[in-house]
Design a protein around this motif. Structure first.
Motif, PDB file in Angstrom:
ATOM      1  N   SER A  34      39.719  44.190  40.801  1.00 57.95           N
ATOM      2  CA  SER A  34      40.794  43.951  39.841  1.00 57.95           C
ATOM      3  C   SER A  34      41.150  42.473  39.735  1.00 57.95           C
ATOM      4  O   SER A  34      41.478  41.993  38.666  1.00 57.95           O
ATOM      5  N   ALA A  35      41.083  41.742  40.854  1.00 59.05           N
ATOM      6  CA  ALA A  35      41.416  40.318  40.854  1.00 59.05           C
ATOM      7  C   ALA A  35      40.205  39.449  40.517  1.00 59.05           C
ATOM      8  O   ALA A  35      40.349  38.296  40.122  1.00 59.05           O
ATOM      9  N   GLY A  36      39.002  39.985  40.711  1.00 62.58           N
ATOM     10  CA  GLY A  36      37.787  39.219  40.431  1.00 62.58           C
ATOM     11  C   GLY A  36      37.480  38.167  41.484  1.00 62.58           C
ATOM     12  O   GLY A  36      36.761  37.211  41.193  1.00 62.58           O
ATOM     13  N   ILE A  37      38.027  38.341  42.700  1.00 65.33           N
ATOM     14  CA  ILE A  37      37.782  37.379  43.779  1.00 65.33           C
ATOM     15  C   ILE A  37      37.606  38.118  45.103  1.00 65.33           C
ATOM     16  O   ILE A  37      37.974  39.290  45.231  1.00 65.33           O
ATOM     17  N   ASN A  38      37.053  37.416  46.069  1.00 69.55           N
ATOM     18  CA  ASN A  38      37.007  37.939  47.429  1.00 69.55           C
ATOM     19  C   ASN A  38      38.382  37.755  48.058  1.00 69.55           C
ATOM     20  O   ASN A  38      39.009  36.722  47.886  1.00 69.55           O
ATOM     21  N   ILE A  39      38.833  38.779  48.778  1.00 68.06           N
ATOM     22  CA  ILE A  39      40.110  38.684  49.480  1.00 68.06           C
ATOM     23  C   ILE A  39      39.860  38.912  50.964  1.00 68.06           C
ATOM     24  O   ILE A  39      38.913  39.596  51.342  1.00 68.06           O
TER      25      ILE A  39
END
Length: 139
Positions: free
Chosen positions: A113-118
């Motif tokens: 959903s964020a389009g990034i690695n968390i």
């Protein structure tokens, strides 16, 4: 005419800029390649254990539906809105519970959903299920 005080300030600014550049480069590198855990495995009526990323999947003997000798599954572990999921395809119903064990994980994972690695930290946990679909892991 540079004073010792000016040299110290210049050095401090240089070190801060260097640290900022390195930190920015690390963040960019972390987000260039999505961190996903994928795997395919074929289950027969003999059962068996399979591992996808940090999750172990344990099938009991004769757990497949009647008339089916084997099924190939695709599994993917990812994040969505900060929650960590394991998703199985195809969906299936079993005659005996399948044991899913999260072996624990601390590191990066891709949040769709964020389009990034968390960064996440998952504790060891387990669940039993008589079907496959999508399951959420507690953080």
């Amino acid at each position: 005419m540079s004073s010792p005080k000016l040299k110290k300030i210049s050095l401090a600014v240089f070190v801060l800029m260097l640290c900022w550049t390195i930190a920015t480069s690390v963040v960019i590198a972390e987000n260039e390649n999505p961190v996903l855990f994928n795997g395919s495995f074929t289950v027969t009526n003999e059962g068996g254990k399979f591992q996808v990323g940090f999750v172990e999947i344990d099938f009991k003997k004769n757990s497949l539906p009647d008339g089916i000798d084997s099924i190939t599954f695709n599994a993917q572990i990812y994040a969505e809105n900060g929650n960590i999921y394991i998703d199985f395809s195809p969906d299936a119903q079993f005659k005996k519970d399948v044991h899913l064990r999260c072996l624990g994980y601390e590191g990066y994972i891709y949040d769709r959903s964020a389009g990034i690695n968390i960064f996440v930290k998952l504790k060891k946990q387990q669940l039993k299920t008589d079907h496959f679909s999508r399951f959420i892991w507690a953080r």
